[in-house]
Enzyme design. Structure first.
Site, PDB file in Angstrom:
ATOM      1  CD  GLU A  51      -1.768 -74.392   7.804  1.00 38.74           C
ATOM      2  OE1 GLU A  51      -2.287 -73.112   7.257  1.00 38.74           O
ATOM      3  OE2 GLU A  51      -0.283 -74.538   7.003  1.00 38.74           O
ATOM      4  N   GLY A  53       8.236 -75.395   4.917  1.00 39.03           N
ATOM      5  CA  GLY A  53       8.835 -76.267   5.191  1.00 39.03           C
ATOM      6  C   GLY A  53       9.455 -76.879   4.236  1.00 39.03           C
TER       7      GLY A  53
HETATM    8  C1  LIG Z   1       4.104 -78.331   9.785  1.00 38.32           C
HETATM    9  C2  LIG Z   1       3.936 -76.723   8.738  1.00 38.32           C
HETATM   10  C3  LIG Z   1       3.140 -75.515   7.873  1.00 38.32           C
HETATM   11  C4  LIG Z   1       3.087 -75.092   7.805  1.00 38.32           C
HETATM   12  C5  LIG Z   1       2.121 -74.246   6.742  1.00 38.32           C
HETATM   13  C6  LIG Z   1       1.829 -73.011   6.890  1.00 38.32           C
HETATM   14  O1  LIG Z   1       1.795 -71.958   7.987  1.00 38.32           O
HETATM   15  S1  LIG Z   1       1.143 -71.925   5.558  1.00 38.32           S
HETATM   16  C7  LIG Z   1       0.907 -69.997   5.961  1.00 38.32           C
HETATM   17  C8  LIG Z   1      -0.729 -69.744   7.002  1.00 38.32           C
HETATM   18  N1  LIG Z   1      -0.407 -69.346   6.967  1.00 38.32           N
HETATM   19  C9  LIG Z   1      -1.690 -67.767   7.267  1.00 38.32           C
HETATM   20  O2  LIG Z   1      -2.225 -68.855   8.352  1.00 38.32           O
HETATM   21  C10 LIG Z   1      -2.197 -66.681   6.497  1.00 38.32           C
HETATM   22  C11 LIG Z   1      -3.210 -66.212   8.574  1.00 38.32           C
HETATM   23  N2  LIG Z   1      -4.014 -65.618   8.026  1.00 38.32           N
HETATM   24  C12 LIG Z   1      -5.274 -65.537   7.196  1.00 38.32           C
HETATM   25  O3  LIG Z   1      -5.700 -66.836   6.964  1.00 38.32           O
HETATM   26  C13 LIG Z   1      -5.921 -64.169   6.374  1.00 38.32           C
HETATM   27  O4  LIG Z   1      -4.271 -63.605   6.032  1.00 38.32           O
HETATM   28  C14 LIG Z   1      -6.661 -63.725   7.761  1.00 38.32           C
HETATM   29  C15 LIG Z   1      -7.833 -64.393   7.537  1.00 38.32           C
HETATM   30  C16 LIG Z   1      -6.265 -63.645   8.868  1.00 38.32           C
HETATM   31  C17 LIG Z   1      -7.147 -62.225   7.227  1.00 38.32           C
HETATM   32  O5  LIG Z   1      -7.817 -62.594   5.744  1.00 38.32           O
HETATM   33  P1  LIG Z   1      -8.568 -61.324   4.867  1.00 38.32           P
HETATM   34  O6  LIG Z   1      -8.017 -60.220   4.906  1.00 38.32           O
HETATM   35  O7  LIG Z   1      -8.247 -61.396   3.146  1.00 38.32           O
HETATM   36  O8  LIG Z   1      -9.549 -61.856   5.549  1.00 38.32           O
HETATM   37  P2  LIG Z   1     -11.001 -60.688   6.238  1.00 38.32           P
HETATM   38  O9  LIG Z   1      -9.912 -60.862   7.998  1.00 38.32           O
HETATM   39  O10 LIG Z   1     -10.453 -59.312   6.218  1.00 38.32           O
HETATM   40  O11 LIG Z   1     -12.312 -61.777   5.959  1.00 38.32           O
HETATM   41  C18 LIG Z   1     -12.951 -61.719   5.060  1.00 38.32           C
HETATM   42  C19 LIG Z   1     -13.672 -62.829   5.219  1.00 38.32           C
HETATM   43  O12 LIG Z   1     -12.947 -63.714   4.635  1.00 38.32           O
HETATM   44  C20 LIG Z   1     -13.034 -64.670   5.830  1.00 38.32           C
HETATM   45  N3  LIG Z   1     -12.373 -65.527   5.834  1.00 38.32           N
HETATM   46  C21 LIG Z   1     -11.119 -65.181   6.253  1.00 38.32           C
HETATM   47  N4  LIG Z   1     -10.192 -66.188   6.634  1.00 38.32           N
HETATM   48  C22 LIG Z   1     -10.425 -67.488   5.455  1.00 38.32           C
HETATM   49  C23 LIG Z   1     -10.532 -68.856   5.265  1.00 38.32           C
HETATM   50  N5  LIG Z   1      -9.788 -69.604   4.979  1.00 38.32           N
HETATM   51  N6  LIG Z   1     -11.906 -69.817   5.065  1.00 38.32           N
HETATM   52  C24 LIG Z   1     -13.596 -69.225   4.510  1.00 38.32           C
HETATM   53  N7  LIG Z   1     -13.186 -67.918   5.205  1.00 38.32           N
HETATM   54  C25 LIG Z   1     -12.267 -67.013   5.988  1.00 38.32           C
HETATM   55  C26 LIG Z   1     -13.560 -64.121   6.846  1.00 38.32           C
HETATM   56  O13 LIG Z   1     -14.475 -65.069   8.208  1.00 38.32           O
HETATM   57  C27 LIG Z   1     -14.291 -63.401   6.691  1.00 38.32           C
HETATM   58  O14 LIG Z   1     -15.834 -63.120   6.204  1.00 38.32           O
HETATM   59  P3  LIG Z   1     -16.660 -62.789   6.511  1.00 38.32           P
HETATM   60  O15 LIG Z   1     -16.337 -61.721   8.187  1.00 38.32           O
HETATM   61  O16 LIG Z   1     -16.559 -61.157   6.036  1.00 38.32           O
HETATM   62  O17 LIG Z   1     -17.799 -63.054   6.000  1.00 38.32           O
HETATM   63  C1  LIG Z   2       7.495 -74.116  11.953  1.00 38.57           C
HETATM   64  C2  LIG Z   2       6.813 -72.906  11.073  1.00 38.57           C
HETATM   65  C3  LIG Z   2       6.601 -73.790  10.238  1.00 38.57           C
HETATM   66  C4  LIG Z   2       6.392 -73.020   8.414  1.00 38.57           C
HETATM   67  N1  LIG Z   2       6.116 -73.118   8.111  1.00 38.57           N
HETATM   68  C5  LIG Z   2       5.405 -72.709   7.026  1.00 38.57           C
HETATM   69  C6  LIG Z   2       5.453 -73.564   5.385  1.00 38.57           C
HETATM   70  O1  LIG Z   2       4.679 -74.582   5.615  1.00 38.57           O
HETATM   71  N2  LIG Z   2       4.726 -72.289   4.450  1.00 38.57           N
HETATM   72  C7  LIG Z   2       4.362 -70.726   5.085  1.00 38.57           C
HETATM   73  O2  LIG Z   2       4.467 -70.345   3.919  1.00 38.57           O
HETATM   74  N3  LIG Z   2       4.604 -70.826   5.830  1.00 38.57           N
HETATM   75  C8  LIG Z   2       5.372 -71.536   7.039  1.00 38.57           C
HETATM   76  N4  LIG Z   2       5.567 -70.845   8.759  1.00 38.57           N
HETATM   77  C9  LIG Z   2       5.020 -69.570   8.294  1.00 38.57           C
HETATM   78  C10 LIG Z   2       3.845 -69.236   9.423  1.00 38.57           C
HETATM   79  O3  LIG Z   2       2.216 -69.155   8.904  1.00 38.57           O
HETATM   80  C11 LIG Z   2       4.436 -67.899   9.780  1.00 38.57           C
HETATM   81  O4  LIG Z   2       4.525 -67.212  10.784  1.00 38.57           O
HETATM   82  C12 LIG Z   2       2.721 -67.304  10.341  1.00 38.57           C
HETATM   83  O5  LIG Z   2       1.511 -67.075   9.422  1.00 38.57           O
HETATM   84  C13 LIG Z   2       3.089 -66.537  11.051  1.00 38.57           C
HETATM   85  O6  LIG Z   2       3.182 -64.990  10.663  1.00 38.57           O
HETATM   86  P1  LIG Z   2       4.222 -63.959  10.941  1.00 38.57           P
HETATM   87  O7  LIG Z   2       5.327 -64.654  11.404  1.00 38.57           O
HETATM   88  O8  LIG Z   2       3.852 -62.782   9.704  1.00 38.57           O
HETATM   89  O9  LIG Z   2       3.418 -63.012  12.129  1.00 38.57           O
HETATM   90  P2  LIG Z   2       3.046 -62.168  12.697  1.00 38.57           P
HETATM   91  O10 LIG Z   2       1.714 -61.659  12.462  1.00 38.57           O
HETATM   92  O11 LIG Z   2       3.648 -60.830  11.964  1.00 38.57           O
HETATM   93  O12 LIG Z   2       2.977 -61.965  14.393  1.00 38.57           O
HETATM   94  C14 LIG Z   2       3.628 -61.177  14.976  1.00 38.57           C
HETATM   95  C15 LIG Z   2       2.194 -60.607  16.386  1.00 38.57           C
HETATM   96  O13 LIG Z   2       1.702 -59.574  15.631  1.00 38.57           O
HETATM   97  C16 LIG Z   2       0.470 -59.811  15.597  1.00 38.57           C
HETATM   98  N5  LIG Z   2      -0.723 -59.597  14.898  1.00 38.57           N
HETATM   99  C17 LIG Z   2      -0.498 -59.989  13.270  1.00 38.57           C
HETATM  100  N6  LIG Z   2      -1.501 -59.406  13.191  1.00 38.57           N
HETATM  101  C18 LIG Z   2      -2.513 -59.452  13.752  1.00 38.57           C
HETATM  102  C19 LIG Z   2      -3.962 -58.956  13.591  1.00 38.57           C
HETATM  103  N7  LIG Z   2      -4.473 -58.406  12.733  1.00 38.57           N
HETATM  104  N8  LIG Z   2      -4.615 -58.659  15.179  1.00 38.57           N
HETATM  105  C20 LIG Z   2      -3.534 -58.439  16.409  1.00 38.57           C
HETATM  106  N9  LIG Z   2      -2.633 -58.944  16.060  1.00 38.57           N
HETATM  107  C21 LIG Z   2      -1.667 -59.029  15.731  1.00 38.57           C
HETATM  108  C22 LIG Z   2      -0.613 -61.565  16.201  1.00 38.57           C
HETATM  109  O14 LIG Z   2      -0.816 -61.824  16.996  1.00 38.57           O
HETATM  110  C23 LIG Z   2       1.669 -61.791  16.842  1.00 38.57           C
HETATM  111  O15 LIG Z   2       1.691 -61.626  18.209  1.00 38.57           O
HETATM  112  C24 LIG Z   2       5.536 -72.089   8.875  1.00 38.57           C
HETATM  113  C25 LIG Z   2       6.743 -71.213  10.635  1.00 38.57           C
HETATM  114  C26 LIG Z   2       6.526 -71.742  11.608  1.00 38.57           C
HETATM  115  C27 LIG Z   2       7.114 -71.059  12.749  1.00 38.57           C
END
Ligand SMILES: CCC/C=C/C(=O)SCCNC(=O)CCNC(=O)[C@H](O)C(C)(C)COP(=O)([O-])OP(=O)([O-])OC[C@H]1O[C@@H](n2cnc3c(N)ncnc32)[C@H](O)[C@@H]1OP(=O)([O-])[O-]
Ligand SMILES: Cc1cc2nc3c(=O)[nH]c(=O)nc-3n(C[C@H](O)[C@H](O)[C@H](O)COP(=O)(O)OP(=O)(O)OC[C@H]3O[C@@H](n4cnc5c(N)ncnc54)[C@H](O)[C@@H]3O)c2cc1C
Length: 657
Positions: free
Chosen positions: A420, A176
């Site tokens: 998130e 964003g």
């Molecule tokens: C207004 C809009 C603004 C938007 C902004 C955005 O969207 S920004 C973009 C937003 N994007 C996203 O949110 C991206 C989402 N994706 C992710 O956060 C990571 O890729 C993941 C957590 C899905 C996997 O990560 P990975 O493959 O590295 O990890 P793993 O699954 O193999 O687990 C290993 C260990 O780590 C632990 N652990 C994991 N996370 C956390 C944490 N936050 N804290 C603490 N601990 C955590 C987990 O519990 C496990 O512990 P265990 O069991 O071993 O004791």
């Molecule tokens: C309005 C908006 C604002 C955003 N702002 C920001 C920002 O400011 N900064 C930033 O960095 N990002 C931002 N994002 C990005 C956002 O964080 C990602 O889109 C979000 O984390 C989802 O990741 P992806 O798009 O790769 O989805 P994917 O992971 O590709 O999801 C596609 C499908 O795959 C499935 N999937 C993926 N992995 C697994 C798994 N391990 N097990 C089971 N199912 C799985 C999901 O459940 C989903 O159904 C924003 C997105 C939106 C829509």
């Protein structure tokens, strides 16, 4: 609506105070609201007719004025309590810019930066001398962070990092404020030293010239185009081609690279994920629950003034709120707004307590907080956005118009299911923690949100009356038992599969559909338990306590009646008890119906914030609708250019014949 307000049997202002956290909080919030909403330069505009470019420019203009003129004039800053409280519950619509700059970039700088780095960049960011984005997600990866492809390779000779997107899928995509506003990025990249990868690390990267605002060499940046919502926000793309930054631009609170290339870690590598825990724990109120509250306010007020059809043949038309089906569509979501509001408050308090423990180098609470914030973010964002769509549909044709204000509320709220952390992925993260807990419960006492797992005694529900199902202790027991049993069943399946030779990752995948349901049961249990115990401790007048108890019971019963299969399968409820629970919900709908307008008035959303012709406080729907429609750009001329074109073409053709 005045007639409806006359029958409300509790003090609405008292409920507003409770919702806000006290009378002083309400006063503070209203003070900020009055200042912001009465300043023509910053008040919400009627955005239903604006183009994307107009909305982006208007959002930037309003927010620059808000941050550079209004806040300093009032002696506030973006992080002042007044402003934080106002934005927490009543963010100025989605029509604000710099949401990522203020809400993500600045907090992440504080999370990841050393004292020197914070001292260098924070004042600039607070004064909007630099505008930042949080650039983590790439075109090819958003969920799987270990798969991020953008690299930051350390160049020992020049003491610099070379940031590079090796292929198109590595391009940052979605952040964003990135597309047109930001001149800096807090960029997440894979750190590489001497060919060795150290995982994702945060870097401060300037992307635009501070004078000309032109992209710097090696930088390709822009807006990713129109979206379902967030049209004011310039979510952008960012490609970096061998961009060099000083060594000092690695934000090094948790890890640093010495001049000679030595890597030094200072905290758990999971701290780099800490920013996401924070946002998951605190965004729910403003992005999901507040949105649901606005939609409830609009739909309830409209349903009370919308007369349609005869209930009793031959009698005058009734308001659609008299239909049980309409009450069923609306009132459980009014209840959900209250119940989830207080559960989110508990979660953000737990996050604040963790940050204090972290200051003492104690991160033992992180696993539980990560699991709870991930689970809550997924369940609450989905329940709220699903609810907003049901509320929109409950307004019939006018609910499909931007004049209702609900489409833009939905289009923003539903994004919370994705950013998130995509919801399914977050549910599975929480499931990982729950499976660990249930496997340890025989030897380890569970605390916090999983304390209910300790009580492993088998039991069934002994209620045999409709009124019995309105008792909060009965409902809490239902949820705790169901959550525990579905978790035990899923954990047993997992261990059965692995014992019979299946690889653990396959067993996990084979069990993941059940595990998603396990987490929904766990989180709904947390929400009901939190609210029920909160009411018990709450000091308030009897009428307010009574209506809050009804709301808690209604939310709980609507959840039970939506998933009776679980309660039957685990043997806790009998088919007859399910019927009693259903009757209890219907009775509660009728009990709450007379208080409906008071319950949404208590959210205290101003007409300016609602931006709705259907949900204004005075209920004058039709006058507002017609005034709004007349502003349509198509109505600027009686005969539009296109119609003239058609006439010319048709006339021309007739002459030819
Ligand atoms: C207004 C809009 C603004 C938007 C902004 C955005 O969207 S920004 C973009 C937003 N994007 C996203 O949110 C991206 C989402 N994706 C992710 O956060 C990571 O890729 C993941 C957590 C899905 C996997 O990560 P990975 O493959 O590295 O990890 P793993 O699954 O193999 O687990 C290993 C260990 O780590 C632990 N652990 C994991 N996370 C956390 C944490 N936050 N804290 C603490 N601990 C955590 C987990 O519990 C496990 O512990 P265990 O069991 O071993 O004791
Ligand atoms: C309005 C908006 C604002 C955003 N702002 C920001 C920002 O400011 N900064 C930033 O960095 N990002 C931002 N994002 C990005 C956002 O964080 C990602 O889109 C979000 O984390 C989802 O990741 P992806 O798009 O790769 O989805 P994917 O992971 O590709 O999801 C596609 C499908 O795959 C499935 N999937 C993926 N992995 C697994 C798994 N391990 N097990 C089971 N199912 C799985 C999901 O459940 C989903 O159904 C924003 C997105 C939106 C829509």
């Amino acid at each position: 609506l005045e007639k409806e307000r006359g029958q409300v049997n509790f003090n609405v202002e008292e409920l507003t105070n409770i919702y806000d956290g006290g009378a002083e909080e309400t006063k503070l919030r209203r003070k900020v609201a009055d200042v912001i909403q009465n300043d023509p330069e910053v008040r919400c505009k009627d955005i239903g007719m604006m183009t994307r470019e107009e909305r982006y420019i208007d959002g930037v203009r309003r927010c620059v004025y808000l941050y550079k003129v209004l806040l300093p004039r009032e002696g506030w800053t973006p992080v002042s309590k007044e402003v934080k409280d106002y934005f927490k519950y009543r963010n100025i619509g989605k029509e604000r810019s710099f949401g990522v700059h203020a809400g993500v970039f600045i907090p992440c700088l504080l999370s990841f930066g050393s004292d020197e780095q914070i001292a260098k960049w924070l004042p600039l960011a607070m004064q909007f001398q630099i505008i930042g984005t949080y650039a983590q997600t790439e075109m090819g990866h958003g969920t799987f962070l270990r798969g991020l492809q953008t690299t930051a390779t350390y160049d020992k000779k020049n003491k610099e990092f070379v940031i590079n997107c090796p292929e198109i899928s590595a391009m940052k995509w979605w952040p964003g404020d990135l597309g047109k506003s930001a001149n800096h990025a807090l960029l997440m990249a894979q750190l590489v030293i001497d060919g060795k990868k150290y995982g994702m690390h945060p870097f401060m990267v300037q992307i635009r010239d501070l004078t000309t605002h032109m992209p710097l060499p090696g930088i390709t940046v822009g807006d990713i185009g129109n979206k379902v919502g967030f049209e004011t926000t310039d979510n952008g793309f960012l490609h970096l081609n061998q961009v060099r930054i000083p060594r000092e631009n690695l934000l090094c609170k948790n890890a640093e690279v010495k001049p000679n290339g030595t890597y030094l870690t200072k905290a758990s590598d999971k701290m780099v994920y800490g920013s996401m825990v924070r946002l998951r724990a605190i965004i729910l109120e403003s992005e999901a629950v507040s949105a649901l509250g606005k939609a409830c306010t609009i739909a309830v007020r409209y349903s009370l003034v919308r007369c349609q059809g005869e209930l009793e043949p031959g009698k005058p038309e009734v308001s659609v709120m008299e239909y049980m089906t309409q009450q069923k569509k609306l009132l459980p979501y009014v209840a959900m707004t209250y119940v989830t509001h207080f559960a989110c408050l508990k979660l953000s308090n737990q996050y604040n307590a963790f940050t204090r423990e972290m200051d003492n180098n104690d991160i033992s609470g992180l696993p539980e907080l990560h699991a709870l914030s991930a689970g809550m973010k997924a369940v609450v964002s989905e329940q709220c956005s699903d609810g907003i769509e049901i509320l929109r549909k409950s307004c019939g044709g006018h609910g499909y118009s931007n004049a209702s204000g609900i489409p833009i509320i939905w289009s923003s709220a539903v994004a919370c299911c994705t950013y998130e952390g995509e919801n399914t992925v977050m549910l599975l993260q929480c499931a990982r923690y729950l499976v660990k807990c249930i496997n340890q419960v025989q030897t380890t006492r569970m605390v916090g949100s999983v304390a209910y797992l300790n009580n492993m005694t088998q039991s069934t529900c002994h209620v045999d009356s409709v009124s019995g199902f309105k008792q909060l202790d009965v409902l809490v027991a239902c949820f705790q038992y169901r959550a525990r049993e579905v978790l035990k069943t899923a954990a047993l399946k997992l261990s059965h599969l692995t014992k019979h030779g299946m690889a653990s990752y396959n067993a996990w995948n084979q069990s993941s559909v059940e595990l998603v349901n396990v987490v929904k049961a766990h989180i709904t249990q947390f929400i009901v338990t939190t609210f029920a115990s909160g009411i018990t401790e709450l000091e308030c007048t009897k009428p307010v306590k009574n209506v809050l108890q009804q709301l808690c019971a209604l939310y709980a019963l609507s959840c039970i009646n939506a998933s009776t299969g679980d309660f039957l399968k685990v043997g806790y409820l009998s088919p007859r008890q399910c019927d009693l629970a259903h009757e209890a919900e219907l009775e509660l709908l009728s009990c709450i119906r007379p208080n409906a307008v008071g319950l949404v008035d208590a959210f205290d959303f101003s007409d300016d914030l609602l931006q709705s012709c259907l949900g204004a406080y005075d209920g004058n729907v039709y006058e507002r609708l017609f005034a709004w429609a007349k502003k349509s750009p198509l109505n600027k001329t009686e005969v539009t250019i296109y119609q003239q074109y058609i006439q010319i073409r048709l006339i021309g053709r007739r002459k030819a014949f």
